[in-house]
Structure formats: structure tokens, C-alpha cells
Design a protein around this motif. Structure first.
Motif, mmCIF file in Angstrom:
data_model
loop_
_atom_site.group_PDB
_atom_site.id
_atom_site.type_symbol
_atom_site.label_atom_id
_atom_site.label_comp_id
_atom_site.label_asym_id
_atom_site.label_seq_id
_atom_site.Cartn_x
_atom_site.Cartn_y
_atom_site.Cartn_z
ATOM 1 N N UNK A 64 0.841 -1.189 0.000
ATOM 2 C CA UNK A 64 0.000 0.000 0.000
ATOM 3 C C UNK A 64 0.881 1.246 0.000
ATOM 4 N N UNK A 65 0.250 2.389 -0.182
ATOM 5 C CA UNK A 65 0.955 3.668 -0.110
ATOM 6 C C UNK A 65 0.454 4.502 1.051
ATOM 7 N N UNK A 66 -0.510 3.980 1.787
ATOM 8 C CA UNK A 66 -1.154 4.717 2.864
ATOM 9 C C UNK A 66 -0.981 3.954 4.169
ATOM 10 N N UNK A 67 -0.429 4.621 5.191
ATOM 11 C CA UNK A 67 -0.155 3.965 6.460
ATOM 12 C C UNK A 67 -1.428 3.477 7.146
ATOM 13 N N UNK A 69 -4.142 2.411 5.718
ATOM 14 C CA UNK A 69 -4.541 1.192 5.012
ATOM 15 C C UNK A 69 -3.630 0.029 5.405
ATOM 16 N N UNK A 70 -2.350 0.307 5.564
ATOM 17 C CA UNK A 70 -1.408 -0.742 5.978
ATOM 18 C C UNK A 70 -1.787 -1.294 7.346
ATOM 19 N N UNK A 71 -2.082 -0.403 8.317
ATOM 20 C CA UNK A 71 -2.481 -0.854 9.651
ATOM 21 C C UNK A 71 -3.786 -1.659 9.586
ATOM 22 N N UNK A 72 -4.712 -1.214 8.757
ATOM 23 C CA UNK A 72 -5.980 -1.928 8.592
ATOM 24 C C UNK A 72 -5.730 -3.350 8.083
ATOM 25 N N UNK A 73 -4.890 -3.485 7.072
ATOM 26 C CA UNK A 73 -4.611 -4.804 6.504
ATOM 27 C C UNK A 73 -3.888 -5.703 7.503
ATOM 28 N N UNK A 74 -2.971 -5.130 8.265
ATOM 29 C CA UNK A 74 -2.249 -5.912 9.271
ATOM 30 C C UNK A 74 -3.214 -6.393 10.349
ATOM 31 N N UNK A 75 -4.088 -5.500 10.820
ATOM 32 C CA UNK A 75 -5.061 -5.867 11.848
ATOM 33 C C UNK A 75 -6.044 -6.906 11.312
ATOM 34 N N UNK A 76 -6.499 -6.728 10.078
ATOM 35 C CA UNK A 76 -7.431 -7.665 9.463
ATOM 36 C C UNK A 76 -6.806 -9.051 9.372
ATOM 37 N N UNK A 77 -5.544 -9.116 8.970
ATOM 38 C CA UNK A 77 -4.839 -10.390 8.860
ATOM 39 C C UNK A 77 -4.685 -11.042 10.239
ATOM 40 N N UNK A 78 -4.366 -10.251 11.264
ATOM 41 C CA UNK A 78 -4.234 -10.782 12.628
ATOM 42 C C UNK A 78 -5.557 -11.326 13.121
ATOM 43 N N UNK A 79 -6.651 -10.622 12.849
ATOM 44 C CA UNK A 79 -7.979 -11.078 13.269
ATOM 45 C C UNK A 79 -8.376 -12.376 12.566
ATOM 46 N N UNK A 80 -7.998 -12.518 11.297
ATOM 47 C CA UNK A 80 -8.326 -13.727 10.551
ATOM 48 C C UNK A 80 -7.567 -14.930 11.104
ATOM 49 N N UNK A 81 -6.371 -14.707 11.621
ATOM 50 C CA UNK A 81 -5.579 -15.810 12.166
ATOM 51 C C UNK A 81 -6.121 -16.263 13.519
ATOM 52 N N UNK A 82 -6.870 -15.397 14.199
ATOM 53 C CA UNK A 82 -7.435 -15.715 15.505
ATOM 54 C C UNK A 82 -8.796 -16.410 15.414
ATOM 55 N N UNK A 83 -9.327 -16.574 14.206
ATOM 56 C CA UNK A 83 -10.652 -17.179 14.033
ATOM 57 C C UNK A 83 -10.549 -18.686 14.140
#
Length: 83
Positions: A64-67, A69-83
Motif C-alpha cells: 500500500x501507499x497509505x499507512x 490502510x497498511x495498519x488496517x490490513x495488518x489488523x485484518x490479517x491478525x484477526x483472521x488468524x485468531x478465528x
């Protein structure tokens, strides 16, 4: 306070003065090697912390080029791993 800059920089203040050490680079936390055969750094070493934890690294890892958006994607990925 958290200050995000493109590179990972740290300064050590002793008695109100910037401590540079005998080589002039004390506190260069960003160039501490954390991955022995890791990504090549601008300093010429491989696996420097900066290549994994700086703003530039986060943007590159998330493509990404937007910080925000980067934090959103990182958090989304972390949440998916906790499911």
C-alpha cells in the motif's frame, strides 16, 4: 508518544546530550540484525530491524501507499488468524 517516520531511528540521551558512542552510531536500533539471512539493508547488512519494522517496511509488506490502510490490513490479517 509514538512518532512514525520512514526509517526506524532511535536516539540515546544521557545527561541531556545525544550519546553517539565511540563509533558515532550508538542507538542505531534500526540496524540491529534480527534475521541472520534477512532482507538486504541500505547499510549493506542483511536482516536489519528497520527492514521489518519501519513505516517503509509496513507499506512494502502490505503493498500500500497509505499507512492507515497498511495498519488496517495488518489488523485484518491478525484477526483472521485468531478465528
Amino acid at each position: 508518544m509514538l512518532l512514525l517516520v520512514r526509517e526506524l531511528e532511535v536516539g540515546i540521551i544521557l545527561n541531556g546530550n545525544l550519546y553517539t558512542g565511540s563509533t558515532g552510531i550508538a542507538g542505531e536500533l534500526g540496524h540491529m540484525v534480527i534475521e541472520k539471512e534477512g532482507l538486504e539493508c541500505r547499510c549493506g547488512r542483511k536482516g536489519c530491524f528497520e527492514k521489518y519494522a519501519s513505516v517503509n517496511a509496513l507499506l512494502k509488506m502490505t503493498e500500500t501507499e497509505n499507512l492507515n490502510e497498511a495498519f488496517y490490513l495488518i489488523e485484518k490479517n491478525a484477526n483472521m488468524q485468531n478465528v
